[in-house]
Scaffold this active site. Structure first.
Site, PDB file in Angstrom:
ATOM      1  N   ASP A  45      76.789  -4.384  34.501  1.00 58.03           N
ATOM      2  CA  ASP A  45      75.567  -4.869  33.847  1.00 58.03           C
ATOM      3  C   ASP A  45      74.442  -3.853  34.036  1.00 58.03           C
ATOM      4  O   ASP A  45      74.161  -3.428  35.160  1.00 58.03           O
ATOM      5  CB  ASP A  45      75.150  -6.211  34.452  1.00 58.03           C
ATOM      6  CG  ASP A  45      73.881  -6.755  33.819  1.00 58.03           C
ATOM      7  OD1 ASP A  45      73.984  -7.499  32.831  1.00 58.03           O
ATOM      8  OD2 ASP A  45      72.774  -6.431  34.317  1.00 58.03           O
ATOM      9  N   TYR A  50      66.118  -0.528  32.897  1.00 59.70           N
ATOM     10  CA  TYR A  50      66.473  -0.010  34.222  1.00 59.70           C
ATOM     11  C   TYR A  50      66.388   1.512  34.283  1.00 59.70           C
ATOM     12  O   TYR A  50      66.324   2.089  35.369  1.00 59.70           O
ATOM     13  CB  TYR A  50      67.891  -0.425  34.623  1.00 59.70           C
ATOM     14  CG  TYR A  50      68.143  -1.916  34.681  1.00 59.70           C
ATOM     15  CD1 TYR A  50      67.103  -2.839  34.627  1.00 59.70           C
ATOM     16  CD2 TYR A  50      69.444  -2.404  34.783  1.00 59.70           C
ATOM     17  CE1 TYR A  50      67.338  -4.191  34.657  1.00 59.70           C
ATOM     18  CE2 TYR A  50      69.695  -3.756  34.833  1.00 59.70           C
ATOM     19  CZ  TYR A  50      68.643  -4.651  34.755  1.00 59.70           C
ATOM     20  OH  TYR A  50      68.909  -6.003  34.794  1.00 59.70           O
ATOM     21  N   LYS A  75      70.752  -4.403  27.670  1.00 61.10           N
ATOM     22  CA  LYS A  75      69.696  -5.289  27.180  1.00 61.10           C
ATOM     23  C   LYS A  75      68.599  -4.524  26.435  1.00 61.10           C
ATOM     24  O   LYS A  75      68.283  -3.389  26.777  1.00 61.10           O
ATOM     25  CB  LYS A  75      69.069  -6.052  28.357  1.00 61.10           C
ATOM     26  CG  LYS A  75      70.092  -6.694  29.280  1.00 61.10           C
ATOM     27  CD  LYS A  75      69.442  -7.335  30.501  1.00 61.10           C
ATOM     28  CE  LYS A  75      70.486  -7.711  31.531  1.00 61.10           C
ATOM     29  NZ  LYS A  75      70.961  -6.547  32.310  1.00 61.10           N
ATOM     30  N   HIS A 106      66.269  -8.959  26.635  1.00 65.72           N
ATOM     31  CA  HIS A 106      65.991  -9.014  28.068  1.00 65.72           C
ATOM     32  C   HIS A 106      65.033 -10.147  28.447  1.00 65.72           C
ATOM     33  O   HIS A 106      65.246 -10.845  29.433  1.00 65.72           O
ATOM     34  CB  HIS A 106      65.425  -7.674  28.545  1.00 65.72           C
ATOM     35  CG  HIS A 106      65.717  -7.365  29.964  1.00 65.72           C
ATOM     36  ND1 HIS A 106      65.818  -6.085  30.456  1.00 65.72           N
ATOM     37  CD2 HIS A 106      65.942  -8.165  31.028  1.00 65.72           C
ATOM     38  CE1 HIS A 106      66.093  -6.115  31.751  1.00 65.72           C
ATOM     39  NE2 HIS A 106      66.160  -7.373  32.123  1.00 65.72           N
TER      40      HIS A 106
END
Length: 300
Positions: A45, A50, A75, A106
């Site tokens: 994931d 990120y 996402k 997200h």
């Protein structure tokens, strides 16, 4: 349990146990992903937000595990809501793994990319979902879903005539100190699978989010001692036995391996009840950094 999968409403199956990569630094996440896949994990994931998709992709390729054996979730970030095609293309390019298994919105927040303190005045998550549905026709994503959606968000989305595809997954914060039973029940009633993030109760020392005392809770420790397991393992098992997939995050090889040791044992109904009886309540992820409120504490 490490080989368990959950069938989604589109007929595809998501692995029950995955590796989370939030707050993992680039050089660390590459090695963590490679190690996890070589030690049995089949679900990774990540997210555009990120900033580590490129390294996640490198770890996937370095693992030697066939691409078709791996489930990859990423996402769409908040400032990309009105640019879904471009956001998806960026993630696909950075991951460089051919296709994405699950693409999530997200947060239900359409942030102005020019000013992070503002929400786009002419856009909301319903419009974002309209664009995400179109991705399915391009053949580069298997399933689409949402993340951090509460009941009120899902009700609005599902009631809109433009919603032709029910989200396959809602990835939400879930752990014994934030069990969200009403939200889980609502998702189940609509055929939406839930994936649990922050499933161990947060990252100690995180500069931007909270961490609670979950793994020191007497009930958790009591069950862990009785089972001869770590507190982390019994909390993860609790999540899987609730019917949710889990994505514990770690960069430590020993912890990554330990989190996957969920085969050959289960929690009894009494032990599940004891863990569900944890009284301390806290959330790891808040919404104070977004231009609108998305959590309303009405899902318990």
């Amino acid at each position: 349990m490490s080989r368990t999968t959950f069938r989604l409403n589109d007929g595809r199956s998501i692995p029950a146990v995955g590796l989370g990569t939030w707050q993992s630094k680039p050089n660390e996440v590459r090695d963590a992903v490679e190690f996890a896949l070589q030690h049995g994990y089949r679900h990774i994931d990540t997210a555009l937000n990120y900033g580590n998709e490129r390294e996640v992709g490198e770890g996937i390729r370095a693992s030697g595990v066939p691409r078709d054996d791996i489930w990859v979730t990423t996402k769409l970030d908040n400032p990309w809501h009105h640019r879904v095609v471009e956001g998806f293309a960026r993630s696909l390019s950075d991951l460089d793994i051919g296709y994405i298994d699950l693409y999530l919105m997200h947060f239900p927040c359409s942030t102005d990319p020019e000013d992070s303190t503002k929400h786009l005045p002419d856009w909301d998550y319903v419009k974002t979902w309209q664009e995400m549905q179109k991705l399915l026709d391009a053949g580069k994503v298997g399933s689409i879903g949402v993340s951090n959606f509460q009941i009120r968000h899902l009700e609005k989305l599902l009631a809109d005539p433009s919603c032709k595809v029910v989200p396959a997954v809602n990835q939400i914060e879930l752990h014994p100190s934030n069990p969200s039973p009403k939200l889980l029940d609502f998702c189940k009633s609509k055929g939406i699978h839930c994936t649990a993030y922050s499933c161990l109760g947060g990252t100690i020392g995180s500069p931007i989010n909270n961490s609670g005392p979950l793994l020191r809770d007497p009930a958790i420790l009591e069950v862990a001692t009785a089972k001869g397991r770590t507190p982390q393992q019994v909390v993860l098992m609790w999540g899987v036995q609730r019917g949710t997939s889990i994505i514990p995050k770690s960069i430590s090889p020993s912890r990554i391996a330990q989190n996957f040791e969920l085969d050959g044992w289960t929690l009894t109904p009494e032990e599940m009840k004891k863990i569900s009886g944890v009284q301390t309540r806290f959330k790891v992820v808040g919404d104070g950094w977004m231009p609108i409120k998305v959590f309303f504490d009405d899902d318990e």
